[in-house]
Every structure is written in C-alpha cells, then in structure tokens.
Design a protein around this motif. Structure first.
Motif, PDB file in Angstrom:
ATOM      1  N   ASN A 224      43.622 -34.155   9.768  1.00 15.71           N
ATOM      2  CA  ASN A 224      42.678 -34.017  10.885  1.00 15.71           C
ATOM      3  C   ASN A 224      42.352 -32.555  11.151  1.00 15.71           C
ATOM      4  O   ASN A 224      41.209 -32.208  11.462  1.00 15.71           O
ATOM      5  CB  ASN A 224      43.251 -34.659  12.148  1.00 15.71           C
ATOM      6  CG  ASN A 224      43.239 -36.171  12.085  1.00 15.71           C
ATOM      7  OD1 ASN A 224      42.457 -36.765  11.340  1.00 15.71           O
ATOM      8  ND2 ASN A 224      44.110 -36.800  12.858  1.00 15.71           N
ATOM      9  N   LEU A 225      43.362 -31.686  11.038  1.00 14.64           N
ATOM     10  CA  LEU A 225      43.132 -30.263  11.236  1.00 14.64           C
ATOM     11  C   LEU A 225      42.170 -29.727  10.179  1.00 14.64           C
ATOM     12  O   LEU A 225      41.210 -29.021  10.488  1.00 14.64           O
ATOM     13  CB  LEU A 225      44.456 -29.496  11.178  1.00 14.64           C
ATOM     14  CG  LEU A 225      44.342 -27.970  11.207  1.00 14.64           C
ATOM     15  CD1 LEU A 225      43.777 -27.491  12.537  1.00 14.64           C
ATOM     16  CD2 LEU A 225      45.696 -27.319  10.929  1.00 14.64           C
ATOM     17  N   TYR A 226      42.432 -30.058   8.929  1.00 15.26           N
ATOM     18  CA  TYR A 226      41.598 -29.591   7.820  1.00 15.26           C
ATOM     19  C   TYR A 226      40.157 -30.074   7.985  1.00 15.26           C
ATOM     20  O   TYR A 226      39.200 -29.328   7.780  1.00 15.26           O
ATOM     21  CB  TYR A 226      42.194 -30.098   6.510  1.00 15.26           C
ATOM     22  CG  TYR A 226      41.631 -29.446   5.266  1.00 15.26           C
ATOM     23  CD1 TYR A 226      42.130 -28.230   4.808  1.00 15.26           C
ATOM     24  CD2 TYR A 226      40.607 -30.051   4.546  1.00 15.26           C
ATOM     25  CE1 TYR A 226      41.624 -27.636   3.667  1.00 15.26           C
ATOM     26  CE2 TYR A 226      40.093 -29.457   3.399  1.00 15.26           C
ATOM     27  CZ  TYR A 226      40.605 -28.258   2.965  1.00 15.26           C
ATOM     28  OH  TYR A 226      40.089 -27.670   1.836  1.00 15.26           O
ATOM     29  N   LEU A 227      40.001 -31.322   8.384  1.00 11.99           N
ATOM     30  CA  LEU A 227      38.671 -31.893   8.598  1.00 11.99           C
ATOM     31  C   LEU A 227      37.967 -31.196   9.754  1.00 11.99           C
ATOM     32  O   LEU A 227      36.769 -30.874   9.658  1.00 11.99           O
ATOM     33  CB  LEU A 227      38.792 -33.393   8.892  1.00 11.99           C
ATOM     34  CG  LEU A 227      37.477 -34.168   9.061  1.00 11.99           C
ATOM     35  CD1 LEU A 227      36.739 -34.267   7.734  1.00 11.99           C
ATOM     36  CD2 LEU A 227      37.757 -35.567   9.628  1.00 11.99           C
ATOM     37  N   ALA A 228      38.686 -30.923  10.835  1.00 17.57           N
ATOM     38  CA  ALA A 228      38.093 -30.291  12.016  1.00 17.57           C
ATOM     39  C   ALA A 228      37.688 -28.845  11.750  1.00 17.57           C
ATOM     40  O   ALA A 228      36.695 -28.357  12.307  1.00 17.57           O
ATOM     41  CB  ALA A 228      39.066 -30.361  13.179  1.00 17.57           C
ATOM     42  N   MET A 229      38.432 -28.147  10.903  1.00 19.55           N
ATOM     43  CA  MET A 229      38.129 -26.748  10.612  1.00 19.55           C
ATOM     44  C   MET A 229      36.959 -26.592   9.643  1.00 19.55           C
ATOM     45  O   MET A 229      36.221 -25.603   9.704  1.00 19.55           O
ATOM     46  CB  MET A 229      39.359 -26.047  10.031  1.00 19.55           C
ATOM     47  CG  MET A 229      40.508 -25.870  10.995  1.00 19.55           C
ATOM     48  SD  MET A 229      41.941 -25.028  10.252  1.00 19.55           S
ATOM     49  CE  MET A 229      41.313 -23.351  10.076  1.00 19.55           C
TER      50      MET A 229
END
Length: 346
Positions: A224-229
C-alpha cells in the motif's frame, strides 16, 4: 607572585565559562525531559531531532513497540511524504533566482492543453492557489517512472478557475514537471545532483529501494505504501533519512540567507499564516507537515534563531499528529501556538 596572579585569572575565567554554560546545559536537559515526556505520554513510536552541537541534530528517541525493526532511527530511510514539497519548492525558487524561470510564468508555457493554464502561474502553484484539482482514476498497480507519473496526473487534472487556497499534491507534481522542462533533465536527476548532493544530502526514490531498507510502519503494509507513493512525483515519492532531511533543511534553506529571504517575501501581513514553496510561513516560524500510509513527520523552525524541531513517527494517524503538534512546539520553543484555521495566500 606572577604564577599566583596567573592562576587566579585562569580560575576566574574557568568559573565564568562554567557559569555561562551551566544554565544552557540545564535548559537543554529540561527540554530533553519535556520532549521525552511528550513522546511517552502520547505513545509515539518515533524520534525528535533538535539543534545539537556543530550544526548536527540531537536525537531523542522513544519506542512503543517490541519489534526493534519497527523502531524509527535517524539514519534509516523514511517516506517523508509532503516534506518533499519543500525540496521541490526550493528547486523552483533556485531556478527563479538564476533567471531560468519566473514566478509569473504561466503554466500554459509547459502545458497549454490544461484549461485556464494561461491564468495559472508558477507563483499560484507554489501557494496552492492555482485552481487546479486532481480527480484521477483508481490506481491498481504502482506507476513506473516519471513519464507514467505525469501522464497519470494529467488525466485527472481539472481547472476550476477558483484561485483561492486549496491544498493539492497536483500543484507540486506539475512543478516537478516544470523543473523537468526547464532543466531538460529528469526531476529526480536534477534534484539529486544539483540541489541535494552539493549539500551532502542523499535521497532514494520510491522505485529505488528494497523493503528491508525502510522502517516499517506499525500496522502498515509495504504494498500500500509503494502504491501510494508511486503517483506523487515531486510531492511524496522519496525516501530520506531523518538525518538527511535535517541536513537539507538547514544547509539548503535555513542557512542560505538569499534563498530564505526569497521565501520570506511571501509572508503574510501582521503575522498571518501563508504558504509558499512547500512550507507554511508564520513569522518568525516555518512549519511543514507530512503524512502517508501510517508515516508522519512534522517540523517547526524559528528562522531568526535558527532553531528547528522535527518529529518522525510510524504509529500515528494524521489526527494524532495534528494533536501532538502544539505540544511539540511548546516543549521546544516554550510558547504556545494554535494552528490557524485559514491561510492568507495573498
């Protein structure tokens, strides 16, 4: 007799130095205690950085987790979210300072296809008064590279014609694209090599790191972090250690009088809070917030005294971060400050 007089003078000098240093040492210890108590009382899993010696940061740490891998460390990569906007804003202002760009340059020079782009200036984007809003389609998988990031932003870009304050990542995504076109380089390349590396600052972009190199958020998810960034070109797509962000803030902005003065020309009247280039300005303070997927960071800086406090945590909600801000400010600077409800962007 001569030796006795000399000894007395030396003793008096040492006593004077000791008396001068003791109150400062006591004050520093008192500040440390207040900050440690604040972190403990709010159950913050994170660190605070304040001014130390020789321009270095003094680090105060508090752990709320049993897993040491989730401890926030000053020398470990951290997703700094909107802290990156200040890096983008500083880069734009340096280009203005060198005559390669103007704050009055319209967005139509770079993106004539955007409606009302001839009325949207660099200055308005730096102040979040561009009238631009972002309505992107849901993102199912991470974007790869700056072209994909910009294409995604442009597909969701809308122009309202309302040039009042409205915070949006889109302004700084497009400013990153302006940097690309002005310098004829990739945003990440120009930022890294021309702005950060000369100051001894290193950052990593979202697609340049392995999961093991980043402090995990408490209860967070790497995917989720990678997708959000991934869509946050220029506005939140980097990892940076707290120590490196301290170096950037102090070496690149706070200790550059000419650049700092250019930011301060946008301060409001009679102490009103304004926003410019990635930072809130409320004399004599600058303030920056960042939050993304369970990671939070905030800073307050008295630019006249050259005193700064930064917080990095990985177990707070955004509401908890905002609630802690006033406590953080009071513990370090010794006075109270309430967040202003509105921004004077004139």
């Amino acid at each position: 007799m001569i030796k006795t007089k000399w000894s007395r003078r030396c003793l008096m000098a040492l006593v004077s130095v000791a008396l001068a240093v003791m109150p400062l040492t006591a004050h520093a210890a008192s500040v440390d205690q207040r900050l440690r108590r604040m972190l403990r009382d709010n159950q913050v899993n994170g660190i605070v950085l304040v001014n130390g010696t020789a321009g270095r940061a003094h680090v105060i740490s508090h752990r709320e987790v049993t897993d040491r891998k989730q401890m926030v460390r000053a020398n470990r990569l951290f997703p700094v979210a909107s802290f990156q906007k200040l890096m983008t804003g500083v880069t734009v202002e340096q280009l203005v300072q060198s005559g390669k760009l103007s704050l009055n340059t319209p967005l139509s020079r770079f993106f004539p296809q955007i409606p009302l782009a001839d009325q949207v200036t660099i200055d308005r984007m730096m102040k979040h008064t561009s009238g631009l809003v972002n309505q992107p389609r849901p993102l199912k998988r991470p974007l790869r590279g700056e072209r994909a990031q910009l294409r995604y932003a442009l597909t969701g870009c809308r122009s309202t014609g309302d040039f009042t304050w409205h915070y949006t990542d889109l302004d700084f995504i497009l400013l990153a694209a302006v940097i690309q076109q002005t310098t004829h380089q990739a945003y990440r390349s120009y930022l890294s090599h021309q702005v950060l590396q000369p100051a001894g600052v290193h950052v990593c972009f979202y697609d340049q790191v392995k999961r093991s190199a980043v402090t995990p958020a408490v209860g967070g998810d790497w995917a989720n972090l990678y997708l959000a960034m991934s869509p946050e070109l220029g506005a939140g797509d980097i990892f940076c250690t707290p120590q490196d962000y301290w170096r950037f803030y102090n070496r690149v902005l706070l200790n550059d009088p000419a650049l700092l003065d250019r930011f301060l020309t946008h301060k409001g009247k009679q102490g009103a809070e304004t926003y410019f280039g990635g930072t809130y300005i409320e004399p004599p303070y600058l303030h920056v917030n960042g939050y993304l997927a369970g990671y939070s960071c905030t800073l307050y800086s008295n630019y006249q005294q050259k005193r700064t406090i930064m917080l990095f945590a990985n177990n707070l909600s955004y509401a908890q971060l905002r609630a802690i801000n006033s406590q953080l400010y009071h513990a370090y600077f010794g006075d109270y400050r309430e967040e202003q409800a509105t921004i004077n962007a004139d």
